[in-house]
Motif scaffolding. Structure first.
Motif, PDB file in Angstrom:
ATOM      1  N   UNK B 293     -46.986   8.408  85.761  1.00  0.00           N
ATOM      2  CA  UNK B 293     -47.228   9.804  86.486  1.00  0.00           C
ATOM      3  C   UNK B 293     -48.495  10.620  86.102  1.00  0.00           C
ATOM      4  N   UNK B 294     -48.341  10.096  84.539  1.00  0.00           N
ATOM      5  CA  UNK B 294     -50.003  11.320  84.554  1.00  0.00           C
ATOM      6  C   UNK B 294     -51.463  10.052  85.445  1.00  0.00           C
ATOM      7  N   UNK B 295     -50.896   8.926  85.251  1.00  0.00           N
ATOM      8  CA  UNK B 295     -51.849   8.350  86.500  1.00  0.00           C
ATOM      9  C   UNK B 295     -51.474   8.714  87.867  1.00  0.00           C
ATOM     10  N   UNK B 296     -50.278   8.327  88.088  1.00  0.00           N
ATOM     11  CA  UNK B 296     -50.197   9.350  89.759  1.00  0.00           C
ATOM     12  C   UNK B 296     -51.116  10.922  89.971  1.00  0.00           C
ATOM     13  N   UNK B 297     -51.225  11.443  88.868  1.00  0.00           N
ATOM     14  CA  UNK B 297     -51.497  12.746  89.281  1.00  0.00           C
ATOM     15  C   UNK B 297     -53.158  12.547  89.136  1.00  0.00           C
ATOM     16  N   UNK B 298     -54.190  11.997  88.183  1.00  0.00           N
ATOM     17  CA  UNK B 298     -54.978  12.088  88.094  1.00  0.00           C
ATOM     18  C   UNK B 298     -55.800  11.034  89.014  1.00  0.00           C
TER      19      UNK B 298
END
Lengths: 343, 340
Positions: B293-298
């Motif tokens: 999720x964090x990867x996707x948001x970044x």
């Protein structure tokens, strides 16, 4: 009449405040917690006086500068205290702050150094003083915590009051909304919102405040709704209504004041939680940008420098102390104000 | 019971719609065209053909008005037609399918440990109310409850993982515990099953500790409170008057009723565990849902973000449902009210 009523309310509020202070004083643990918080608030207020890359007083070439650290006089361009001292001639003098480093001052001769005499809590990977950053970080943490709690209390109390007092379809809508917000993982929602806004500088503080407040109002709303449902059926409210009090007067003068102590208690706990989540967001790199000091941001640097224990220990301890102090204060307030909830 | 279950399942539908609507609105308001931003973020410097962009815009229905976009989004979520990740073109269903079990494993183990320790701790503490051991435990649990998990995780890595303070003879590298991942990256496939289990346990010890202690602390506090509340009841006095021993009174008569609040907390613990796993996975480099999720948001990869938020939301709702069902199982009064 309105003025006398306002004064009367103000006096009642002051009396409540005095009771609260007395109740907190009677408990040594809460008293210590309060002093910890006062210390951190002091750090936040006087961060520029405690840690700055510019002197407090400077007598330079026959001219006395008062607090150049606060006013940054245009004539005087000081990059850091160490450099300044090399320029002083006989007769010039300067009074330096306790920590002669600003939160953004780079000491390139001490990069990622462990605590020593020059930097009491060490430096980070860009040679910035950790103590200065911890002191200035208190400012960000407390501002974000206090303001976001103000936002969430305003939103929560409004929503909870409307739903609880008027009931019907408004209540149904609010309860659905509460369930929806509760079903979204808070941290993901916060990160997404912050990433979408991608604020810079002080905008980050504002953005975090608003975002935390707008995501976390649900607990307060639920609490206020329950309190209002309970209070509005009490005899004294019915009596006020029978006397012909209008809706606004009923809500603001009779119902809400009676629901204020649970809000105060939950607001204190929310303050601890907001400071915690500010730290977590900055730690993950979505919160306060790197050119501002924040406790979570300092911890973030440990991820690329696992040997730098001083970067992990001190800012984390600051977050821990603040959060624990607010939690303890919340427990104390709960015990003092709400005997039903006492454990 | 069946009607209760059906009604609860029906109520989940509007909640799910609300969750997806909020995600959709947040992302739509933020950005006029997620496809171009996403492609810029994912493959910067490379040319993207006009046809590819048009195809993607059509797939995410960006050429339609926003309410149609939203309906298409819901349709794609429900039919598992999730599209591909922009970063590497892998199907999102596959990415989520790989990440979800890891997060579920971490949260599951953490949940079992937290409940397994919190119940006896709470009972123990309540039975010895007011003694020094009870006070010590209460203070200790309070401290644990206030400790920020990202600090604890970082400190564990610094002191146990970096190898600067503590080295253990059984590790090949420095430190006592690995810094990254939930298993050894090289040679994990060739290990014998038993070695695999040992390897995974060795890797997830620190993440599990980081994930568990906070829920453990709050659960024990609730358990202690529940026990104290129950021990005050009349029927406990009756049981004592009957001449039953204190152990039987605590563990048989009081425990069953004191469990009710703890069981309902399951629904609240699950979302906080999922939220906590975002931080823990990031600290320990574990490629679970939070990490993805964090990867996707970044990046940003908005379709992936929406998918993950929607699925974790669904997971949370299922958690709440389970806790309601358990509530009915533990407390017969709920069942009877439901039947009437």
């Amino acid at each position: 009449m309105i003025i006398s009523w306002t004064l009367h309310r103000l006096r009642a509020d002051l009396l409540v405040l005095r009771n609260v202070v007395a109740a907190v004083r009677a408990r040594p643990v809460q008293w210590v917690a309060l002093w910890i918080l006062v210390t951190f608030i002091g750090c936040a207020l006087f961060a520029d006086m405690l840690a700055s890359s510019q002197p407090l007083l400077l007598y330079f070439r026959g001219h006395l500068y008062l607090f150049p650290n606060l006013f940054h006089p245009a004539k005087l361009r000081i990059y850091d205290n160490e450099l300044l001292l090399t320029y002083l001639r006989p007769g010039d003098w300067a009074v330096l702050p306790i920590v002669p480093w600003g939160y953004n001052g780079h000491d390139l001769s001490h990069v990622l150094s462990a605590p020593d005499a020059a930097h009491w809590l060490g430096t980070d990977s860009s040679g910035r003083d950790v103590l200065a950053r911890v002191l200035h970080g208190a400012r960000v943490s407390l501002i974000v915590g206090i303001l976001s709690v103000c936002v969430l209390i305003v939103v929560g109390v409004t929503m909870g009051t409307v739903a609880g007092y008027f009931g019907g379809i408004l209540d149904v809508i609010l309860m659905r909304l509460l369930e929806i917000v509760h079903s979204i993982p808070t941290i993901l929602l916060l990160i997404t919102l912050l990433a979408v806004l991608s604020p810079e500088g002080y905008g980050a503080v504002v953005a975090m405040t608003v975002v935390i407040g707008l995501v976390w109002w649900t607990d307060v709303a639920r609490l206020v709704r329950g309190e209002i449902l309970r209070v509005k059926e009490l005899d004294y409210v019915q009596a006020a209504r029978a006397q012909g009090a209008g809706t606004a007067r009923l809500i603001f003068a009779h119902v809400l004041p009676n629901s204020s102590s649970p809000v105060l208690v939950s607001g204190t706990f929310a303050l601890a939680a907001a400071i915690l989540v500010e730290g977590a967001l900055s730690f993950l790199g979505f919160g306060i940008p790197d050119d501002m000091a924040s406790w979570g941001g300092l911890l973030n640097e440990v991820r690329s420098n696992v040997e730098a224990w001083w970067l992990a220990l001190f800012p984390g301890a600051a977050i821990f102390a603040t959060v624990t102090a607010f939690n303890l204060l919340g427990e104390g307030l709960r015990d003092a104000l709400d005997p039903h909830l006492r454990t | 019971m069946l009607r209760f279950l059906l009604r609860r399942l029906l109520l989940m539908v509007p909640t799910f719609i609300g969750v997806t609507l909020i995600c959709f609105l947040v992302l739509r308001l933020a950005n006029a065209d997620p496809v171009t931003t996403g492609l810029e973020g994912a493959i910067s410097g490379r040319q993207v053909s006009k046809e590819a962009i048009l195809h993607l815009r059509h797939f995410y229905a960006l050429d339609q008005p926003w309410h149609i976009q939203y309906l298409r989004l819901v349709r794609r979520l429900v039919t598992f037609d999730l599209g591909t990740r922009w970063q590497d073109g892998r199907p999102i269903a596959k990415v989520v399918g790989e990440a979800l079990p890891i997060t579920l494993m971490l949260s599951g183990i953490s949940l079992v440990i937290a409940y397994g320790l919190a119940i006896p701790l709470g009972v123990f503490s309540a039975a010895r109310r007011g003694t020094r051991r009870d006070t010590t435990m209460t203070v200790l649990l309070f401290v644990l409850y206030s400790l920020p998990s990202f600090w604890v995780g970082t400190m564990l890595i610094v002191y146990l993982g970096s190898g600067q303070f503590l080295n253990c003879p059984w590790t090949h590298s420095r430190g006592c515990f690995p810094l990254q991942g939930w298993h050894t990256f090289r040679g994990f496939e060739q290990m014998r099953p038993l070695d695999k289990i040992v390897d995974v346990i060795w890797h997830i010890t620190l993440p599990i500790v980081t994930l568990t202690y906070a829920s453990l602390a709050s659960l024990s506090r609730y358990m202690r409170m529940g026990m104290l509340e129950t021990l005050r009841q009349d029927y406990i006095r009756t049981a004592r008057a009957k001449g039953l021993g204190e152990g039987r009174v605590s563990y048989v008569h009081a425990l069953r009723n004191a469990l009710i609040p703890i069981v309902t907390l399951l629904g609240l613990t699950l979302p906080s565990l999922i939220g906590g796993s975002v931080i823990v996975e990031q600290i320990f480099g574990i490629r679970g849902m939070g990490f993805v999720a964090l990867e996707a948001i970044r990046l940003p990869d908005y379709p992936l973000v929406i998918t993950i938020v929607a699925f974790t939301g669904l997971l949370t709702m299922v958690g709440v449902l389970i806790s309601d069902l358990l509530y009915a199982v533990v407390d017969p009064r709920i069942r009877i009210e439901g039947r009437q």
